[in-house]
Design an enzyme around this catalytic site. Sequence first.
Site: not given
Ligand SMILES: NC(=O)c1ccc[n+]([C@@H]2O[C@H](COP(=O)([O-])OP(=O)(O)OC[C@H]3O[C@@H](n4cnc5c(N)ncnc54)[C@H](OP(=O)(O)O)[C@@H]3O)[C@@H](O)[C@H]2O)c1
Length: 297
Positions: A168, A181
Amino acid sequence: MITTFEHLADAWVRRRAAPEPEALRAIQGLEPAAVVTGGSRGIGRAIAEELARHGHRVLIVARRPGDLETARQAVERAGTGPALILSLDVTEPTAGACIEEALASERLYLDTLVNSAGIGLSGRFTGQTTADLDRLVALDVTALTRLTHHALKSMLPRARGNILNVASLGAYMPGPYQAAYYASKSYVLSLTEALAEETAGRGVRIAVLAPGPVATGFHRDMGADTAIYLRALPVMSPERVARSAVRGLRLARRVIVPGLAGPFIAYALRVLPRPVIRPLVGGLLQPDDRPQTPRAR
Ligand SMILES: NC(=O)c1ccc[n+]([C@@H]2O[C@H](COP(=O)([O-])OP(=O)(O)OC[C@H]3O[C@@H](n4cnc5c(N)ncnc54)[C@H](OP(=O)(O)O)[C@@H]3O)[C@@H](O)[C@H]2O)c1
């Protein structure tokens, strides 16, 4: 379409590659596959779709079967072949072996690993439970490290493969009110950059993705949807982030900061003094915990 830049990038990535015959024999007759953890929603799902669009066979890994099934259909629409799903908690110590087993049963092998599964935690550090903190470290740090280790050990002898770890923009700064985080994402950035250097030229692309805020359910899930950063900073779509990620990986970039503002913010964060950054970031991340006035329906 493979561009000249991609050919050059490929030659650069392979400049010291020495595949081991035994490792190549082990994948004879198997097809390469891309595994995307957290591929059922948000950024992971958009990356899974983008990889399918570029011709990859994709295995989507997450826990909830309903979301996995919806993602499978979307990935199949984006690509040309069937996509696979695996309902798995990647914090399980056997996650790497489970993924290999799922791939082997379809005569596939792990050629691209995208570690996108991640969770956040918002609010004062002392207000968070140890169970929540343990869950965050187990997923954002331990599971990502284990899967990266697992994948790299089989990719290096083959002198081919791709690893994309999702960090991130928060990796570049301390994050008051999202302290654990942000620290976990600094770890991901540092680990991935170090591994890319350690293995340079040996045929495996290793990159870290560092997006700013992205429009997914992530912020709501961690209770940060009232924080100012979501209004003050540009919020990107997961699809745009995914396009940037896959392009960056194909061009063998090591650190991919998507968007126009992202690279400038990352640069500013590296040069500005920490005493300036800390309160600024704290102001942006502090959740508005005043009681919300109920909205009229
Ligand atoms: N959104 C942002 O603004 C942002 C910005 C920078 C970086 N990021 C990073 O990008 C990545 C994805 O974020 P996102 O925004 O796409 O989040 P999201 O929409 O909440 O998706 C999270 C995904 O991870 C899966 N997951 C969660 N816990 C898990 C586990 N224990 N085992 C397997 N799968 C698991 C979830 O599915 P289930 O819950 O069904 O397992 C879902 O598919 C993260 O690493 C986050 O830190 C996000």
